[in-house]
Write an enzyme that holds these catalytic residues in place. Structure first.
Site, short mmCIF file in Angstrom:
data_model
loop_
_atom_site.label_atom_id
_atom_site.label_comp_id
_atom_site.label_asym_id
_atom_site.label_seq_id
_atom_site.Cartn_x
_atom_site.Cartn_y
_atom_site.Cartn_z
N ASP A 1 87.93 -48.61 -74.23
CA ASP A 1 88.52 -47.59 -73.35
C ASP A 1 88.82 -48.12 -71.96
O ASP A 1 89.54 -47.48 -71.19
CB ASP A 1 87.63 -46.34 -73.28
CG ASP A 1 86.20 -46.62 -72.85
OD1 ASP A 1 85.66 -47.66 -73.27
OD2 ASP A 1 85.62 -45.80 -72.12
N HIS A 2 88.31 -49.31 -71.63
CA HIS A 2 88.55 -49.88 -70.30
C HIS A 2 89.53 -51.06 -70.31
O HIS A 2 89.92 -51.52 -69.24
CB HIS A 2 87.22 -50.32 -69.68
CG HIS A 2 86.32 -49.19 -69.33
ND1 HIS A 2 86.11 -48.75 -68.05
CD2 HIS A 2 85.58 -48.36 -70.12
CE1 HIS A 2 85.27 -47.72 -68.04
NE2 HIS A 2 84.94 -47.47 -69.30
N HIS B 1 83.98 -53.81 -67.79
CA HIS B 1 83.33 -54.28 -69.02
C HIS B 1 84.36 -54.22 -70.13
O HIS B 1 85.46 -53.69 -69.95
CB HIS B 1 82.08 -53.46 -69.35
CG HIS B 1 82.33 -52.03 -69.64
ND1 HIS B 1 82.74 -51.13 -68.67
CD2 HIS B 1 82.25 -51.31 -70.79
CE1 HIS B 1 82.89 -49.93 -69.22
NE2 HIS B 1 82.61 -50.02 -70.50
N HIS C 1 84.50 -52.76 -73.18
CA HIS C 1 84.69 -51.67 -74.14
C HIS C 1 86.17 -51.29 -74.16
O HIS C 1 86.85 -51.31 -73.13
CB HIS C 1 83.84 -50.46 -73.76
CG HIS C 1 82.42 -50.57 -74.24
ND1 HIS C 1 81.38 -49.89 -73.65
CD2 HIS C 1 81.87 -51.29 -75.26
CE1 HIS C 1 80.25 -50.18 -74.29
NE2 HIS C 1 80.52 -51.02 -75.26
N ASP D 1 80.95 -48.25 -65.86
CA ASP D 1 79.99 -47.54 -66.70
C ASP D 1 78.59 -48.09 -66.47
O ASP D 1 78.37 -49.31 -66.61
CB ASP D 1 80.35 -47.70 -68.18
CG ASP D 1 81.59 -46.91 -68.57
OD1 ASP D 1 82.26 -46.40 -67.66
OD2 ASP D 1 81.88 -46.81 -69.78
N HIS E 1 74.65 -51.50 -68.62
CA HIS E 1 75.35 -50.74 -69.66
C HIS E 1 75.02 -51.41 -71.00
O HIS E 1 74.21 -52.34 -71.05
CB HIS E 1 76.85 -50.73 -69.36
CG HIS E 1 77.63 -49.75 -70.17
ND1 HIS E 1 77.18 -48.47 -70.42
CD2 HIS E 1 78.84 -49.85 -70.81
CE1 HIS E 1 78.06 -47.84 -71.16
NE2 HIS E 1 79.08 -48.65 -71.41
N HIS F 1 85.32 -40.62 -65.31
CA HIS F 1 84.79 -40.98 -66.63
C HIS F 1 84.10 -39.77 -67.28
O HIS F 1 82.95 -39.82 -67.69
CB HIS F 1 83.83 -42.17 -66.53
CG HIS F 1 83.65 -42.91 -67.83
ND1 HIS F 1 82.67 -42.59 -68.74
CD2 HIS F 1 84.33 -43.95 -68.36
CE1 HIS F 1 82.75 -43.40 -69.77
NE2 HIS F 1 83.75 -44.25 -69.57
#
Length: 308
Positions: free
Chosen positions: A64-65, A60, A62, A209, A140, A269
């Site tokens: 942090d990914h 996804h 976001h 996530d 998510h 995670h």
């Protein structure tokens, strides 16, 4: 096959956990799942070769990914990459890559093929003679995907059957191995006539996530997965937070592992709020008391896990 955890943290990195990224090495090729900030530097401390990364799978969008992508894409260009790179991800992945390439003075000369997956059902996104990759839509706060990497095992030649049918080593046997039928003494021989069922291959699922999804567990079971990498952002005392943020607790992840029938589950995670893993370890002890057959590990940065 070897899994290397490049980053095992969550939204905020810590001294010990970088943003999420996982390398899977198979047959001399590297498959990268998520690319959080600092991924290219984490790679330096491993035997992962960035030039052998041909496919990147983003769960996804976001930060942090994905925030490790700009640096990684440019670094492999500096190293002289010419062959194409495939990037798979959910809706808006094309736009994100366009933005990355439009910022700064990039000198990327190799082709980047972006494959946007908007399907609301499971989809086989790669199929080769040796492996296949599936995407699975999860739940998510933004469009998100899980992925499954499955080794393709070929049928094994049954030499007893070959001998019994009077097939000699030579052109006829080669044609059968190549999938063609052979006529022998007026009888048509097929590949199925001279092979044993293939052995079970390695199959690895990665949740990205998500909330715990029973349907995802059933999908893993259908594919006969033996290893699951599942997010475990919180311990079970933070269940309310997990539900509000659409994440999973360690207990959630362990229960999904049980439902899916895997033999190993790797938890990743981990939220930056945890200075130690005592709460997670207690949940694992409780789970193992009733499910001793399932191997459970909490992933750490730069940890390697081999699969055979």
């Amino acid at each position: 096959m070897k899994i290397t955890f490049l980053g095992t943290g969550a939204a905020i990195p810590t001294k010990y956990r970088a943003h999420p990224s996982i390398s899977l090495k198979f047959d001399g090729e590297i498959f990268l799942f998520d690319c959080g900030e600092n991924t290219q530097r984490q790679i330096i401390f491993t035997d992962v070769s960035p030039m052998k990364i041909n496919n990147i799978f983003i769960t996804h969008l976001h930060g942090d990914h994905v925030l490790g992508l700009p640096g990684l894409l440019q670094s492999i260009a500096f190293q002289g990459r010419k062959k194409p790179l495939n990037i798979y991800g959910p809706a808006e992945t094309v736009k994100m890559i366009e933005h990355i390439l439009g910022v700064g003075y990039h000198s990327i000369d190799y082709p980047i093929n972006v494959h946007e997956i908007s399907s609301k059902t499971p989809e086989r996104i790669i199929f080769t003679n040796n492996y296949e990759v599936f995407s699975y839509p999860v739940v998510h706060s933004v469009p998100a995907l899980a992925y499954v990497f499955k080794q393709v095992k070929k049928p094994r030649m049954d030499l007893e059957k070959v001998k019994k049918l009077g097939i000699e080593i030579g052109p006829d046997l080669k044609r059968l191995k190549d999938g063609f039928n052979v006529e022998l003494n007026g009888e048509i021989i097929t590949l199925n006539d001279v092979t044993l069922p293939p052995k079970k291959g390695i199959c690895v699922g990665y949740s990205g996530d998500t909330i715990p999804l029973k349907e995802f567990a059933e999908f893993l079971k259908e594919l006969k997965c033996n290893t699951l990498i599942h997010e475990a952002t919180f311990d079970k005392t933070m269940e309310r937070n997990a539900k509000e943020t659409l994440h999973s607790t360690a207990t959630d992840a362990l229960n999904i592992a049980k439902l899916s029938g895997v033999s190993t589950v790797l938890l990743t995670h981990i939220s930056a709020r945890y200075d130690n893993l005592n709460a997670f370890e207690n949940e694992i002890v409780e789970f193992k008391a009733e499910n001793p057959e399932i191997h459970v590990l909490i992933a750490e940065d730069l940890m390697e896990y081999s699969l055979k």
